[in-house]
Write an enzyme that holds these catalytic residues in place. Structure first.
Site, mmCIF file in Angstrom:
data_model
loop_
_atom_site.group_PDB
_atom_site.id
_atom_site.type_symbol
_atom_site.label_atom_id
_atom_site.label_comp_id
_atom_site.label_asym_id
_atom_site.label_seq_id
_atom_site.Cartn_x
_atom_site.Cartn_y
_atom_site.Cartn_z
ATOM 1 N N ASP A 94 0.813 -1.218 0.000
ATOM 2 C CA ASP A 94 0.000 0.000 0.000
ATOM 3 C C ASP A 94 0.843 1.263 0.000
ATOM 4 O O ASP A 94 0.355 2.342 0.320
ATOM 5 C CB ASP A 94 -0.928 0.005 1.214
ATOM 6 C CG ASP A 94 -0.155 -0.001 2.533
ATOM 7 O OD1 ASP A 94 1.073 -0.220 2.510
ATOM 8 O OD2 ASP A 94 -0.786 0.219 3.585
ATOM 9 N N CYS A 97 5.136 -0.398 2.446
ATOM 10 C CA CYS A 97 5.714 -1.733 2.641
ATOM 11 C C CYS A 97 7.067 -1.696 3.346
ATOM 12 O O CYS A 97 7.357 -2.581 4.161
ATOM 13 C CB CYS A 97 5.799 -2.492 1.319
ATOM 14 S SG CYS A 97 6.896 -1.762 0.086
ATOM 15 N N HIS A 203 9.120 -3.500 -4.002
ATOM 16 C CA HIS A 203 8.437 -3.986 -2.795
ATOM 17 C C HIS A 203 9.438 -4.547 -1.794
ATOM 18 O O HIS A 203 10.476 -5.096 -2.156
ATOM 19 C CB HIS A 203 7.437 -5.069 -3.180
ATOM 20 C CG HIS A 203 6.501 -5.444 -2.074
ATOM 21 N ND1 HIS A 203 5.533 -4.592 -1.590
ATOM 22 C CD2 HIS A 203 6.395 -6.588 -1.348
ATOM 23 C CE1 HIS A 203 4.866 -5.192 -0.620
ATOM 24 N NE2 HIS A 203 5.369 -6.389 -0.462
#
Length: 225
Positions: A94, A97, A203
Site C-alpha cells: 500500500d 511496505c 516492494h
C-alpha cells in the site's frame, strides 16, 4: 452555514486527534514489544553470514522497472531466497511496505508502520546534515513527502531507520549484480539485525527461515492491556 463550518472543523480536528492517538498507542505498544523481543535469537543472520555485502549509498527512488523487468527480478529474488533457505512474510503493498516490513522485524507486527515512519522522519529532521546530501530536492519538501502515509520509502529512509533504531538492516535483493546489501547505523552501536527482501524498487517483505514464518493477526487497540 456557520454551523456547518463548525461541524466540518470539529470533524477535521477529531480526525487529527484520532490519528495522533493511533500513533501514540503504537509508540506505547511498540516500546513494550521491543523490550519483550529484545532477547530473542535470530538465526537468519547466521545462515547468511558467508555473504559479502556491498557498501550502501543512501538514495531516493528514481527508477521504477517495467512490468517485464519486475517479473524477471521477482523470479531472481525467489530463486535466491530458496537457495538460502529463506521465506518471505508477505507485506501489504500500500506504499508503506518498507515501514511495515521494518515494523514486523522490530515489533513482530507490520501494524506499527505509522510509528516507524514517524521515527524515521524525526531522525531525518533532527540530523539533516547527515542526509540532505543524498536528497536531490528541497529537503523540506522531501520531509513533507515522507511524512505522508503511502509514500514509498527509499534508501535514505533505510539509512535513517538503521540510525534511529540502532539496527543493521540486511537486504536480500533481486538485483542482478547485487545479492546482498547491509545498511549499518552510523550514529548508534548496532543492537539488532533486521532482515528484509527487496524486490528492486518495487516492494519489501520481511524475511524468516523456511518453516518459521509467523502467522500475523491484525492488531486490536489496547490488546496488551
Amino acid at each position: 452555514m456557520k454551523k456547518e463550518q463548525d461541524n466540518i472543523g470539529e470533524s477535521s480536528s477529531s480526525r487529527v486527534l484520532d490519528s495522533q492517538q493511533d500513533i501514540e498507542d503504537d509508540r506505547m505498544i511498540a516500546t513494550i514489544l521491543s523490550e519483550e523481543y529484545a532477547s530473542l535469537d535470530r538465526s537468519v543472520g547466521r545462515r547468511l553470514s558467508h555473504l559479502q555485502s556491498i557498501p550502501h549509498t543512501p538514495r531516493i527512488n528514481v527508477y521504477i522497472p517495467s512490468a517485464n523487468e519486475a517479473t524477471l527480478d521477482h523470479q531472481r529474488l525467489h530463486d535466491r531466497l530458496t537457495i538460502y533457505g529463506l521465506c518471505e512474510l508477505k507485506i501489504q503493498g500500500d506504499g508503506n511496505c518498507q515501514f511495515r516490513a521494518l515494523s514486523d522485524q522490530l515489533y513482530h507486527s507490520p501494524e506499527y508502520h505509522k510509528y516507524v515512519r514517524k521515527e524515521v522522519v524525526k531522525q531525518l529532521k533532527s540530523f539533516q546534515s547527515a542526509y540532505e546530501g543524498y536528497v536531490p530536492m528541497r529537503y523540506k519538501d522531501y520531509l513533507k513527502k515522507m511524512k505522508k502515509s503511502g509514500e514509498w520509502g527509499d534508501h535514505v529512509t533505510l539509512q535513517s531507520a538503521a540510525d534511529r533504531f540502532g539496527a543493521k538492516i540486511c537486504l536480500v535483493t533481486s538485483f542482478r549484480d547485487t545479492c546482498f546489501i547491509e545498511i549499518v547505523p552510523k550514529q548508534l552501536n548496532q543492537r539488532k539485525e533486521l532482515w528484509l527482501s527487496f524486490w528492486s524498487e518495487v516492494h519489501y517483505n520481511s524475511l524468516y527461515e523456511i518453516g518459521e514464518v509467523p502467522i500475523r493477526v491484525q492488531k486490536k487497540k489496547h490488546w496488551l492491556f
